[in-house]
Design an enzyme around this catalytic site. Structure first.
Site, short mmCIF file in Angstrom:
data_model
loop_
_atom_site.label_atom_id
_atom_site.label_comp_id
_atom_site.label_asym_id
_atom_site.label_seq_id
_atom_site.Cartn_x
_atom_site.Cartn_y
_atom_site.Cartn_z
N TRP A 319 -55.07 116.77 18.55
CA TRP A 319 -54.57 115.48 18.05
C TRP A 319 -53.24 115.12 18.69
O TRP A 319 -52.96 113.95 18.95
CB TRP A 319 -54.40 115.55 16.52
CG TRP A 319 -53.74 114.34 15.93
CD1 TRP A 319 -54.35 113.15 15.59
CD2 TRP A 319 -52.35 114.17 15.61
NE1 TRP A 319 -53.42 112.28 15.08
CE2 TRP A 319 -52.20 112.87 15.08
CE3 TRP A 319 -51.24 114.99 15.72
CZ2 TRP A 319 -50.96 112.38 14.65
CZ3 TRP A 319 -50.01 114.51 15.30
CH2 TRP A 319 -49.88 113.22 14.77
N HIS A 320 -52.42 116.12 18.99
CA HIS A 320 -51.10 115.84 19.54
C HIS A 320 -51.15 115.29 20.96
O HIS A 320 -50.23 114.59 21.38
CB HIS A 320 -50.23 117.11 19.51
CG HIS A 320 -49.60 117.37 18.18
ND1 HIS A 320 -50.25 118.02 17.17
CD2 HIS A 320 -48.38 117.04 17.69
CE1 HIS A 320 -49.46 118.10 16.11
NE2 HIS A 320 -48.32 117.51 16.40
N GLY A 321 -52.18 115.62 21.72
CA GLY A 321 -52.20 115.09 23.08
C GLY A 321 -53.42 115.51 23.85
O GLY A 321 -54.07 116.52 23.54
N PHE A 488 -47.56 110.65 20.80
CA PHE A 488 -48.74 111.20 20.14
C PHE A 488 -49.46 110.17 19.29
O PHE A 488 -50.50 110.44 18.77
CB PHE A 488 -48.35 112.41 19.28
CG PHE A 488 -47.57 113.45 20.04
CD1 PHE A 488 -47.97 113.84 21.30
CD2 PHE A 488 -46.43 114.00 19.49
CE1 PHE A 488 -47.25 114.78 22.01
CE2 PHE A 488 -45.71 114.94 20.19
CZ PHE A 488 -46.10 115.34 21.45
#
Length: 488
Positions: A319-321, A488
């Site tokens: 989800w962060h990247g 993000f």
């Protein structure tokens, strides 16, 4: 528009607050609410007006689907709604990453789409997925459109969180006292905002000047250079994101909206479990409620519990990247959590077997004193080990590529030796090391901003403190910087 910008501090915020206060004074509460909605839309459009169409579509789609789910809980409709949200997120955030890896694995030359990442898409997507799930389960009572729109776009939390659930804020939009001037909330909010602004522009942006060269410019790092760079980023990320979160909380309070706390001294954690209970707390809660528990949580035995923990952290990393460094970071924290939970489970079983004997032994003064000393030592070791594990994870989180991460890690374990002062732009002088040590002591022993704000009293000492924080921060605003979590 950044919070630490002259446009925000001296134009957007004063105008928004003045109009809000004026309408609230004359008890036009709907007008005050609409003012916040319009101001939030302007705030978002300031970055790129082309993103507006996407967020308007997302709001309209999820509101309609949520209302239908409330009237007729239908699992297929819920699946469709969640899939649409995840599909948009996947397209804008991951499609080029997917194509890059297809080309690498197959030798194909599929052209990349070069899709621009819309601002805040991860945050408002997660918020609205939570809304759909809760609407399906009958947990949503208020479907007024203005309340829903403000829930999604409220400018303090729109760009980088905290990830707000409808139950946290929508009930506040229904209260008349929310749209009245509250001088206590205004004062506390101003202090929390000032503290967060100071953290961001004075501390985070300063140590960034030490972290960036080590990760992006140096070709190899010695032991001191690698640890200096890794520690600098560790503190940069902490003061950057906690600073933003505190500014969001403070701004919310100024408008009488209480947003959920996102940080609770995470570097004081004595375990990875405790770290994730105090770092980006709203993301941790979202992943627990809408991913870990639906996967089965801890209901089906230890092995499935560990599997669910690992998958939750892995998906949290993704989800962060869109990058393998984030996959590795999520994998590391998945393994950390599995090991930590396994250790706690074993420890509980041993304590059950030896509990009676230990209880009797603690009645002896000498043994009781020894156990107290041992507990202090054990906690200190646990905190240091947790901190080191977190730093190793941050190396992958920060690095642009896996090779950049390995470059830093090689230096940290001494593979490039330990000469002092070979690269003068890295943090290894006495001043830099003193600052890093001071920041380490700060995050480990000082009360956090929320704890500090609870002592606030309306007097000249607090007024002077708030003024000093704001003036000092404003003097540092000219430096070019962005919040790390905006990407993000």
């Amino acid at each position: 528009m950044l919070f630490p910008s002259f446009e925000f501090l001296f134009l957007f915020l004063p105008i928004t607050f003045f109009v809000y206060a004026f309408l609230s004074k004359y008890k036009w509460f709907t007008g005050a609410k609409v003012t916040l909605i319009l101001a939030s839309i302007v705030f978002y459009a300031y970055w790129d007006y082309r993103y507006l169409l996407l967020i308007f579509f997302s709001i309209g789609f999820n509101y309609i689907v949520g209302k239908k789910l409330k009237d007729n809980p239908n699992k297929k409709l819920l699946t469709f709604g969640v899939a649409m949200n995840l599909g948009l997120l996947t397209y804008f955030k991951y499609v080029d990453f997917f194509l890059e890896n297809v080309n690498w694995l197959t030798g194909a030359s599929i052209p990349l789409l070069n899709v621009a990442l819309p601002l805040a898409i991860s945050f408002f997507t997660f918020q609205q997925i939570g809304f759909l799930v809760d609407a399906y389960k009958g947990r949503v009572a208020d479907f007024r459109f203005t309340n829903y729109v403000l829930f999604v776009v409220f400018f303090p939390q729109l760009i980088a969180g905290p990830i707000v659930q409808h139950k946290d804020v929508i009930p506040q939009f229904k209260r008349k006292e929310t749209f009245q001037i509250n001088y206590k909330n205004l004062t506390i909010g101003l202090f929390v905002f000032a503290a967060g602004l100071f953290k961001k522009v004075v501390i985070a942006d300063s140590v960034a000047l030490w972290a960036t060269p080590g990760f992006d410019e140096a070709t190899s790092l010695t032991f001191y250079e690698a640890w200096g760079s890794a520690l600098a980023y560790t503190f940069q990320l902490y003061f950057d994101f906690s600073g933003y979160s505190e500014m969001a909380l403070g701004l919310g309070l100024m408008f009488n909206i209480k947003l959920p706390i996102n940080f609770n001294s995470p570097y004081k954690a004595n375990s990875i479990i405790d770290f994730w209970r105090s770092w980006h707390m709203t993301l941790s809660n979202f992943l627990k409620d809408y991913l870990y528990i639906p996967l089965g949580g801890n209901r089906s035995g230890k092995l499935r519990k560990y599997r669910n923990l690992f998958l939750t952290m892995l998906l949290g990393g993704i989800w962060h990247g869109a990058g393998w460094t984030f996959v590795i970071w999520g994998t590391l924290h998945g393994l950390y959590n599995v090991i930590n939970h396994s250790f706690r489970d074993i420890k509980k079983r041993l304590q059950l077997k030896t509990g009676a004997m230990e209880t009797a032994a603690t009645q002896i003064p000498e043994i009781k004193s020894f156990i107290s000393i041992q507990a202090v030592f054990t906690n200190a070791v646990a905190r240091i080990l947790t901190f080191i594990a977190v730093i190793i994870g941050w190396v992958f989180f920060r690095a642009e590529t896996i090779s950049d991460a390995l470059k830093v890690l090689k230096g940290m374990i001494g593979l490039n030796g330990a000469p002092f002062g070979t690269l003068d732009y890295l943090p290894q002088g006495s001043l830099e090391l003193t600052v890093l040590l001071g920041l380490f002591l700060w995050v480990n022993f000082a009360p956090n901003t929320i704890e500090f704000s609870q002592r606030l009293k309306p007097n000249w000492n607090w007024a002077l403190l708030i003024s000093l924080l704001l003036i000092t921060a404003i003097l540092f605003i000219n430096r070019k910087a962005e919040f790390l979590y905006f990407q993000f």
